[in-house]
Design a protein around this motif. Sequence first.
Motif, short mmCIF file in Angstrom:
data_model
loop_
_atom_site.label_atom_id
_atom_site.label_comp_id
_atom_site.label_asym_id
_atom_site.label_seq_id
_atom_site.Cartn_x
_atom_site.Cartn_y
_atom_site.Cartn_z
N ALA A 7 42.56 49.83 33.46
CA ALA A 7 41.21 50.36 32.49
C ALA A 7 39.88 48.32 32.28
O ALA A 7 39.46 47.84 32.53
CB ALA A 7 40.42 51.26 31.76
N MET A 8 41.05 47.71 31.01
CA MET A 8 41.17 46.73 31.08
C MET A 8 41.20 45.92 31.67
O MET A 8 40.16 44.33 31.18
CB MET A 8 42.65 46.49 30.42
N LEU A 9 42.02 45.75 32.91
CA LEU A 9 41.81 44.85 34.16
C LEU A 9 40.31 44.78 34.60
O LEU A 9 39.35 43.26 34.89
CB LEU A 9 43.03 45.30 34.91
N ASP A 10 40.18 45.52 35.01
CA ASP A 10 38.34 46.69 35.13
C ASP A 10 37.37 45.06 34.45
O ASP A 10 36.65 44.86 35.28
CB ASP A 10 38.64 48.04 35.62
N ALA A 11 37.67 45.87 34.00
CA ALA A 11 36.25 45.65 32.64
C ALA A 11 36.55 44.07 32.26
O ALA A 11 35.70 43.22 32.25
CB ALA A 11 37.13 46.32 31.66
N PHE A 12 37.74 43.91 32.20
CA PHE A 12 37.78 41.97 32.14
C PHE A 12 37.07 41.16 33.51
O PHE A 12 36.35 40.36 33.34
CB PHE A 12 39.29 41.55 32.50
N LEU A 13 37.55 41.73 34.54
CA LEU A 13 37.05 41.27 36.10
C LEU A 13 35.70 41.22 35.44
O LEU A 13 34.85 40.72 36.20
CB LEU A 13 38.08 41.83 37.12
N GLU A 14 34.65 42.34 35.04
CA GLU A 14 33.28 43.23 35.21
C GLU A 14 33.12 42.11 34.50
O GLU A 14 31.64 41.39 35.00
CB GLU A 14 33.46 44.67 35.17
N GLU A 15 33.39 41.40 33.65
CA GLU A 15 32.97 40.49 32.14
C GLU A 15 33.27 39.29 33.17
O GLU A 15 32.23 38.04 33.02
CB GLU A 15 33.85 41.10 31.40
#
Length: 172
Positions: free
Chosen positions: A101-109
């Motif tokens: 989830a942390m990696l996905d949030a980073f990639l989306e941002e």
Amino acid sequence: MGTKRRPATEAEARALASAVRLRILRLCLDQALTNKEIAGRLDANPATTLHHVRKLVQTGFLAAEPSRPGPRGSTEIPYRATGKSWEMDVRESGVTGGSAAMLDAFLEEARLVDLEEANLTRLGLRLTEDEHAELRRRLQELFDEFRERRPEPGGQAYSLFLAIHRDASRDA
């Protein structure tokens, strides 16, 4: 030295195992936003966003601020991140998905900015267990130091993502 993190409860770890919720916390970090404002910034359905906001409020990661008048006589409730997630360790909660989830949030941002203007660095290392522990400790101290600073008026918003992982391609 460094922030002393307490183990997350299962409910807290589940709340943080969502890229959408992590993005909501980031949006509400230094300004209170209403559900409608959050949904607009995420380009998401307000009903779906409200589900996530309620979960974050329920687990103490978001706090409702005093309501304010909205359009056409409605009432709006702004929410602000409490900072509680910084003091949490989710690794021993038994809940999986937090790192993804942390990696996905980073990639989306990261998709929202011009990556040519971002400062990206990669470094391959070979460390002993003690050196690895020292690196993690020193980086955590630096993160904690900047986390404790009070934002300067007019300061630009930045995000920092750090990943330390085994380099399986080099030890194959």
